[in-house]
Structures are given as C-alpha cells and as structure tokens.
Design a protein around this motif. Structure first.
Motif, PDB file in Angstrom:
ATOM      1  N   GLY A 121       0.821  -1.202   0.000  1.00 40.43           N
ATOM      2  CA  GLY A 121       0.000   0.000   0.000  1.00 40.43           C
ATOM      3  C   GLY A 121       0.855   1.251   0.000  1.00 40.43           C
ATOM      4  O   GLY A 121       1.843   1.345   0.733  1.00 40.43           O
ATOM      5  N   LEU A 122       0.488   2.218  -0.829  1.00 37.56           N
ATOM      6  CA  LEU A 122       1.150   3.519  -0.899  1.00 37.56           C
ATOM      7  C   LEU A 122       0.117   4.596  -0.629  1.00 37.56           C
ATOM      8  O   LEU A 122      -0.999   4.532  -1.160  1.00 37.56           O
ATOM      9  CB  LEU A 122       1.779   3.746  -2.275  1.00 37.56           C
ATOM     10  N   SER A 123       0.482   5.588   0.186  1.00 35.91           N
ATOM     11  CA  SER A 123      -0.479   6.609   0.569  1.00 35.91           C
ATOM     12  C   SER A 123       0.174   7.987   0.579  1.00 35.91           C
ATOM     13  O   SER A 123       1.340   8.125   0.941  1.00 35.91           O
ATOM     14  CB  SER A 123      -1.054   6.291   1.959  1.00 35.91           C
ATOM     15  N   TYR A 124      -0.622   9.003   0.191  1.00 35.64           N
ATOM     16  CA  TYR A 124      -0.137  10.389   0.202  1.00 35.64           C
ATOM     17  C   TYR A 124      -1.239  11.303   0.733  1.00 35.64           C
ATOM     18  O   TYR A 124      -2.408  11.176   0.351  1.00 35.64           O
ATOM     19  CB  TYR A 124       0.269  10.845  -1.199  1.00 35.64           C
ATOM     20  N   GLU A 125      -0.856  12.214   1.613  1.00 28.69           N
ATOM     21  CA  GLU A 125      -1.791  13.197   2.158  1.00 28.69           C
ATOM     22  C   GLU A 125      -1.113  14.562   2.207  1.00 28.69           C
ATOM     23  O   GLU A 125       0.069  14.666   2.530  1.00 28.69           O
ATOM     24  CB  GLU A 125      -2.222  12.797   3.572  1.00 28.69           C
ATOM     25  N   ASN A 126      -1.867  15.596   1.889  1.00 36.76           N
ATOM     26  CA  ASN A 126      -1.367  16.971   1.947  1.00 36.76           C
ATOM     27  C   ASN A 126      -2.208  17.727   2.964  1.00 36.76           C
ATOM     28  O   ASN A 126      -3.309  18.190   2.664  1.00 36.76           O
ATOM     29  CB  ASN A 126      -1.442  17.624   0.572  1.00 36.76           C
ATOM     30  N   ARG A 127      -1.682  17.856   4.190  1.00 37.63           N
ATOM     31  CA  ARG A 127      -2.443  18.495   5.255  1.00 37.63           C
ATOM     32  C   ARG A 127      -2.637  19.979   4.963  1.00 37.63           C
ATOM     33  O   ARG A 127      -1.666  20.727   4.768  1.00 37.63           O
ATOM     34  CB  ARG A 127      -1.735  18.323   6.600  1.00 37.63           C
ATOM     35  N   PHE A 128      -3.880  20.399   4.892  1.00 43.83           N
ATOM     36  CA  PHE A 128      -4.277  21.808   4.737  1.00 43.83           C
ATOM     37  C   PHE A 128      -3.686  22.447   3.490  1.00 43.83           C
ATOM     38  O   PHE A 128      -3.457  23.659   3.444  1.00 43.83           O
ATOM     39  CB  PHE A 128      -3.904  22.605   5.988  1.00 43.83           C
ATOM     40  N   LEU A 129      -3.387  21.611   2.495  1.00 44.59           N
ATOM     41  CA  LEU A 129      -2.891  22.087   1.196  1.00 44.59           C
ATOM     42  C   LEU A 129      -1.575  22.858   1.305  1.00 44.59           C
ATOM     43  O   LEU A 129      -1.289  23.748   0.501  1.00 44.59           O
ATOM     44  CB  LEU A 129      -3.947  22.954   0.506  1.00 44.59           C
ATOM     45  N   LEU A 130      -0.755  22.495   2.298  1.00 42.24           N
ATOM     46  CA  LEU A 130       0.545  23.135   2.486  1.00 42.24           C
ATOM     47  C   LEU A 130       1.658  22.144   2.151  1.00 42.24           C
ATOM     48  O   LEU A 130       1.664  21.019   2.646  1.00 42.24           O
ATOM     49  CB  LEU A 130       0.702  23.608   3.937  1.00 42.24           C
ATOM     50  N   LYS A 131       2.610  22.567   1.331  1.00 36.62           N
ATOM     51  CA  LYS A 131       3.701  21.674   0.968  1.00 36.62           C
ATOM     52  C   LYS A 131       4.559  21.313   2.178  1.00 36.62           C
ATOM     53  O   LYS A 131       5.220  20.274   2.195  1.00 36.62           O
ATOM     54  CB  LYS A 131       4.571  22.303  -0.119  1.00 36.62           C
ATOM     55  N   GLU A 132       4.534  22.176   3.218  1.00 36.56           N
ATOM     56  CA  GLU A 132       5.311  21.892   4.435  1.00 36.56           C
ATOM     57  C   GLU A 132       4.690  20.774   5.269  1.00 36.56           C
ATOM     58  O   GLU A 132       5.318  20.271   6.198  1.00 36.56           O
ATOM     59  CB  GLU A 132       5.412  23.160   5.298  1.00 36.56           C
ATOM     60  N   LEU A 133       3.458  20.386   4.973  1.00 32.71           N
ATOM     61  CA  LEU A 133       2.761  19.368   5.766  1.00 32.71           C
ATOM     62  C   LEU A 133       2.343  18.195   4.893  1.00 32.71           C
ATOM     63  O   LEU A 133       1.190  17.774   4.889  1.00 32.71           O
ATOM     64  CB  LEU A 133       1.532  19.983   6.461  1.00 32.71           C
ATOM     65  N   GLN A 134       3.293  17.653   4.149  1.00 29.84           N
ATOM     66  CA  GLN A 134       3.029  16.483   3.317  1.00 29.84           C
ATOM     67  C   GLN A 134       3.279  15.199   4.116  1.00 29.84           C
ATOM     68  O   GLN A 134       4.190  15.132   4.928  1.00 29.84           O
ATOM     69  CB  GLN A 134       3.921  16.496   2.086  1.00 29.84           C
ATOM     70  N   ASN A 135       2.469  14.193   3.839  1.00 31.72           N
ATOM     71  CA  ASN A 135       2.558  12.931   4.560  1.00 31.72           C
ATOM     72  C   ASN A 135       2.528  11.775   3.563  1.00 31.72           C
ATOM     73  O   ASN A 135       1.544  11.606   2.836  1.00 31.72           O
ATOM     74  CB  ASN A 135       1.387  12.826   5.548  1.00 31.72           C
ATOM     75  N   GLN A 136       3.619  11.015   3.491  1.00 31.97           N
ATOM     76  CA  GLN A 136       3.685   9.857   2.597  1.00 31.97           C
ATOM     77  C   GLN A 136       3.977   8.592   3.407  1.00 31.97           C
ATOM     78  O   GLN A 136       4.731   8.642   4.386  1.00 31.97           O
ATOM     79  CB  GLN A 136       4.791  10.037   1.551  1.00 31.97           C
ATOM     80  N   SER A 137       3.379   7.484   2.995  1.00 30.93           N
ATOM     81  CA  SER A 137       3.600   6.249   3.753  1.00 30.93           C
ATOM     82  C   SER A 137       3.607   5.029   2.839  1.00 30.93           C
ATOM     83  O   SER A 137       3.064   5.050   1.731  1.00 30.93           O
ATOM     84  CB  SER A 137       2.525   6.072   4.834  1.00 30.93           C
ATOM     85  N   LEU A 138       4.230   3.980   3.355  1.00 28.83           N
ATOM     86  CA  LEU A 138       4.346   2.701   2.659  1.00 28.83           C
ATOM     87  C   LEU A 138       4.050   1.589   3.655  1.00 28.83           C
ATOM     88  O   LEU A 138       4.446   1.657   4.826  1.00 28.83           O
ATOM     89  CB  LEU A 138       5.768   2.523   2.102  1.00 28.83           C
ATOM     90  N   ALA A 139       3.341   0.552   3.207  1.00 29.52           N
ATOM     91  CA  ALA A 139       3.063  -0.609   4.050  1.00 29.52           C
ATOM     92  C   ALA A 139       3.130  -1.867   3.201  1.00 29.52           C
ATOM     93  O   ALA A 139       2.592  -1.908   2.093  1.00 29.52           O
ATOM     94  CB  ALA A 139       1.698  -0.487   4.713  1.00 29.52           C
ATOM     95  N   ILE A 140       3.811  -2.888   3.720  1.00 31.46           N
ATOM     96  CA  ILE A 140       3.932  -4.174   3.034  1.00 31.46           C
ATOM     97  C   ILE A 140       3.587  -5.278   4.024  1.00 31.46           C
ATOM     98  O   ILE A 140       4.122  -5.312   5.138  1.00 31.46           O
ATOM     99  CB  ILE A 140       5.356  -4.392   2.483  1.00 31.46           C
TER     100      ILE A 140
END
Length: 289
Positions: A78-97
């Motif tokens: 699984g690959l996931s991406y989130e952009n908190r409050f549309l700010l590039k300083e608050l990007q969240n990326q994750s990986l799960a296997i």
C-alpha cells in the motif's frame, strides 16, 4: 520622494517576510504538536472514515492497528499520500507491506511527514498472528526520527506498538491498539516525550453494503477524541465513505474504487473548520497466490 518610496517598499517587504516566517513557525509548531508524537494513520480509506480505523483489515493496518494484519492472505503493498491543509510543508507519505507466512504475517513499512526544515521519519518491522479463531494480536517496533533544520539537528529513538482484535461474531468486531508503550523521549527534557496513544474501537457490518465504525482515541497529553465513520458500497467495486471526529472537529469523506481483485484506488479529503482541506490518495496492490 524616490528615496521615501524605497524606504516604504523595503519596510513592506520586511513585514511580508516576517509575516511569512511567523506563519511557517506557527505551522511547524502545530505539526510538532499534532504529528511528532509519532502515531501516523495511513490509507485514504482510514482518512475518509475520520481515521476510525482500529478495526479495518487491510494492508494499512500496519499504521492503524498491527493486529489486523493477521487477516491478510496474500502479499499486499500500500502507498499513501496526504497533503495536510494544502501546504507543501505538511506532506505525509507512507508505505506498508504485508507478507503472509506459514504462521502469522510479517509487515514492513515507513512514513515521512514534513518538508525541508522540518521532517519526521518512521520505519519499522511488525508481526501479527491469530491467537485463537476470533482473537488476533500484532506487535511492532519502530525507528522514529525527527529532523528540524541544521540548527537543531536530529532526534532518534525506538518505539513499541501493540494491537489486539477480537471478532464477537460474523458482523461485529472490537479492536484496540497502544502506541509507544515505553514513553520514549523526544528530547533530553524528562517531560518532552513521544506521546503514548491508546485507541479502542468497534466495527459493525450493518448489511452486505453498509459498515459502521466508532472509536475513542486518547493521547496522554491531549483530550479524548471520538470518531465515527460509515462505508457504503452501492456496487461491489465502488465505496462511498464519510466520517466525523471531535477535538478538534473534522469532517471527512471519500471514494474507493476496486479496479480489480489486485488493484484498489482510494481518495478523499478531510476538512478542519479553521485550517481547511486535507486531500489524500492511496493505492493498494495484492499479489496473486
């Protein structure tokens, strides 16, 4: 006159620059308060359900409740991406296997949050298995790192995570998880630690098409948070989701698309009444047996 104009321009520029710095610092402080405790939710399905995900049985359980990985039958990524409050300083990326073994399921994953001057990293290894027909348990060890520009350096530690899941019957299940059991330190200060977070939730399959979720989340340093979510599948390949959370109040909704038995695409957004929108997207791939 031209000299006066230059002075006014320079003062305006400095004021704008100062305002920008203050805003960035404020968001950095917010990020430290909200994220640096170390717990990270992952997957657009979880986010669309207000992160009432302690009972969800998919590969993103690596981040949401490791006990539920025991239900994984095939190798999944699984690959996931989130952009908190549309700010590039608050990007969240994750990986799960998740890798099923003869006994239990081995899991590997990671997460990164932030941008340039402030960034957190989490990576770890977990194992989940069925203790009985209805009871499963998962444990996980995580390497946590926070980097706050060159002036403040890097902080690293190891945290532990435990999850349990119990099936009351075919339609009803209960889950719980505890993050950072050892209360590991964030800095040298005795009171500055990665927060310990406890979650207790339930999932009820109202019908073949509708699932209800509810959860309580308690961070030792913050107020109790209540979360509810609903997932509705008008057809087998499409899912509509919505959720509501308190402390702070957030609304969420999203859409899931089962492209095939191997591919799943989920996306949606969360809305904070003061800070705005946080769009997210995730992709899951399940290998054939």
């Amino acid at each position: 006159f031209s000299s006066r104009i230059r002075v006014i321009y320079n003062e305006s520029y400095l004021n704008l620059k100062a305002t920008r710095i203050i805003l960035i610092l404020c968001f950095s402080v917010f990020a430290l308060n909200a994220i640096s405790q170390g717990i990270y939710f992952s997957g657009s399905r979880s986010n669309s359900l207000a992160n009432a995900s302690v009972c969800l049985e998919d590969v993103y359980a690596y981040h949401n409740n490791p006990a539920n990985l025991s239900f994984i039958k095939n190798v999944s990524v699984g690959l996931s991406y989130e952009n908190r409050f549309l700010l590039k300083e608050l990007q969240n990326q994750s990986l799960a296997i998740a890798i099923p073994l003869k006994y239990g399921v081995l899991s590997i994953g990671g997460n990164t949050f932030g941008h340039q001057n402030f960034r957190t990293f989490k990576s770890g290894l977990g194992y989940a298995m069925l203790l009985t027909k209805d009871l499963s348990m998962g444990i996980q060890m995580n390497h946590q790192m926070i980097r706050l520009n060159e002036a403040y350096g890097v902080n690293q530690t190891v945290t532990g995570e435990l999850g349990l899941s119990y099936s009351v019957n075919r339609d009803w299940s209960i889950g719980m998880s505890v993050f950072n059991i050892g209360r590991n330190k964030l800095t040298s200060s005795p009171e500055d630690r990665y927060s310990t977070t406890m979650r207790l939730g339930t999932k009820y399959q109202l019908s073949e098409k509708t699932m209800l979720l509810a959860e309580f989340e308690k961070d030792i340093e913050h107020d109790l948070r209540s979360k509810i979510g609903i997932e509705y599948l008008p057809v087998k390949s499409i899912a509509f989701r919505g959720g509501f959370a308190t402390s702070p109040i957030e609304l969420s909704f999203g859409l899931g698309w089962l492209i095939s038995e191997k591919y799943t695409l989920d996306f949606g957004t969360q809305f904070h009444q003061l800070l705005g929108w946080s769009p997210h997207i995730s992709f899951k791939y399940v290998f054939a047996k």
